[in-house]
Design a protein around this motif. Structure first.
Motif, PDB file in Angstrom:
ATOM      1  N   GLN A   1       0.994  -1.276   0.246  1.00 19.56           N
ATOM      2  CA  GLN A   1       0.120  -0.040  -0.078  1.00 19.56           C
ATOM      3  C   GLN A   1       0.905   1.157  -0.084  1.00 19.56           C
ATOM      4  O   GLN A   1       1.992   1.170   0.727  1.00 19.56           O
ATOM      5  CB  GLN A   1      -0.969  -0.098   1.093  1.00 19.56           C
ATOM      6  CG  GLN A   1      -2.172  -0.871   1.114  1.00 19.56           C
ATOM      7  CD  GLN A   1      -2.863  -0.765   2.325  1.00 19.56           C
ATOM      8  OE1 GLN A   1      -3.001  -1.802   3.202  1.00 19.56           O
ATOM      9  NE2 GLN A   1      -3.644   0.203   2.279  1.00 19.56           N
ATOM     10  N   SER A   2       0.386   2.237  -0.717  1.00 20.25           N
ATOM     11  CA  SER A   2       1.040   3.581  -0.734  1.00 20.25           C
ATOM     12  C   SER A   2       0.325   4.654  -0.741  1.00 20.25           C
ATOM     13  O   SER A   2      -0.810   4.552  -1.267  1.00 20.25           O
ATOM     14  CB  SER A   2       2.008   3.520  -1.729  1.00 20.25           C
ATOM     15  OG  SER A   2       1.480   3.559  -2.926  1.00 20.25           O
ATOM     16  N   PRO A   3       0.440   5.876  -0.236  1.00 18.86           N
ATOM     17  CA  PRO A   3       1.763   5.919   0.580  1.00 18.86           C
ATOM     18  C   PRO A   3       1.441   5.429   1.913  1.00 18.86           C
ATOM     19  O   PRO A   3       0.240   4.911   2.486  1.00 18.86           O
ATOM     20  CB  PRO A   3       1.717   7.405   1.023  1.00 18.86           C
ATOM     21  CG  PRO A   3       0.374   8.078   0.760  1.00 18.86           C
ATOM     22  CD  PRO A   3      -0.378   7.196  -0.161  1.00 18.86           C
ATOM     23  N   ARG A   4       2.509   5.223   2.752  1.00 18.14           N
ATOM     24  CA  ARG A   4       2.284   4.865   4.441  1.00 18.14           C
ATOM     25  C   ARG A   4       1.529   5.928   5.067  1.00 18.14           C
ATOM     26  O   ARG A   4       0.772   5.459   5.926  1.00 18.14           O
ATOM     27  CB  ARG A   4       3.554   4.468   4.920  1.00 18.14           C
ATOM     28  CG  ARG A   4       4.462   3.233   4.353  1.00 18.14           C
ATOM     29  CD  ARG A   4       3.611   1.950   4.406  1.00 18.14           C
ATOM     30  NE  ARG A   4       3.358   1.744   5.976  1.00 18.14           N
ATOM     31  CZ  ARG A   4       4.371   0.852   6.643  1.00 18.14           C
ATOM     32  NH1 ARG A   4       5.388   0.475   6.056  1.00 18.14           N
ATOM     33  NH2 ARG A   4       3.965   0.669   7.876  1.00 18.14           N
TER      34      ARG A   4
ATOM     35  N   THR B   1      -2.537   2.501   5.115  1.00 18.35           N
ATOM     36  CA  THR B   1      -2.154   3.942   4.718  1.00 18.35           C
ATOM     37  C   THR B   1      -2.872   4.622   5.996  1.00 18.35           C
ATOM     38  O   THR B   1      -3.882   4.830   6.018  1.00 18.35           O
ATOM     39  CB  THR B   1      -2.548   4.492   3.455  1.00 18.35           C
ATOM     40  OG1 THR B   1      -1.945   3.937   2.558  1.00 18.35           O
ATOM     41  CG2 THR B   1      -2.325   5.878   3.439  1.00 18.35           C
TER      42      THR B   1
END
Lengths: 113, 114
Positions: free
Chosen positions: B6-9, B109
């Protein structure tokens, strides 16, 4: 009333203790039962899953399901500090579009060295 | 082993802004789920996709939309952000048919709306 009820704790035990985590549910259509472990700021990690009533053992973990009482449990033997996490029970019911999951609110466990 | 990415954290947005969260499922997983987890709350199901089509819908606000692309990655688009949208957003994936036994979650996220 929530579909799945879980005591949020927190639960604090000494290292080596046996831990019992429990959930109750109201929907008799639930067919699959799971336990997830979630460390702080991490995603839930699937620990165990079961389908039928009875016990399922995996190492120090035992999952127990009692469909007649709509009650599931997770037992942790010889608890370790690394077991400190939030434990979420989850249940699923099949639907035409896939399986719908319902989670408990999670029980926070701390194992003290 | 590959996991769900997943992005961003972490993401910090102001009220009324928009945000896009991305999810890359485990290879050969064709089903993606989105969950929202508020502080001290259990994960709340938002929406799921199977083979790039929406397969189920939960408590997703109308301000949010999502889609799954040809490479099976998914994006959750959030508009007109509100303070109450601050939460951890998890994506999970599974191979179709195995999802009944649970699926693999990403690390999430963390969205903070200020």
């Amino acid at each position: 009333q929530k579909e799945v009820e879980q005591d949020p704790g927190p639960l604090s035990v000494p290292e080596g203790a046996i831990v019992s985590l429990n959930c109750t549910y109201s929907n008799s259509a639930f067919q699959y039962f799971m336990w997830y472990r979630q460390y702080s700021r991490k995603g839930p990690e699937l620990l165990m899953y079961t389908y039928s009533s009875g016990n399922k053992e995996d190492g120090r973990f035992t999952a127990q399901v009692d469909k007649s009482s709509k009650y599931i449990s997770l037992f942790i033997r010889d608890s370790q500090p690394s077991d400190s996490a939030t434990y979420l029970c989850a249940m699923s019911v099949p639907r035409n579009t896939g399986n719908q999951f319902y989670f408990g609110t999670g029980t926070s466990l701390t194992v003290i060295p | 082993a590959a996991g769900v990415i997943q992005s961003p954290r972490h993401l910090i947005k102001e009220k009324r802004e928009t945000a896009t969260l991305k999810c890359y499922p485990i290879p050969r997983h064709d089903t993606v789920y989105w969950y929202q987890q508020g502080p001290g709350q259990d994960p709340q199901f938002l929406i799921s996709f199977y083979e790039k089509m929406q397969s189920d819908k939960g408590s997703i606000p109308d301000r949010f939309s999502a889609q799954q692309f040809s490479d099976y990655h998914s994006e959750l688009n959030m508009s007109s952000l509100e303070l109450g949208d601050s939460a951890l957003y998890f994506c999970a994936s599974s191979p179709r048919g195995s999802g009944r036994f649970g699926y693999t979650f990403g690390s999430g996220t963390r969205l903070t709306v200020v």
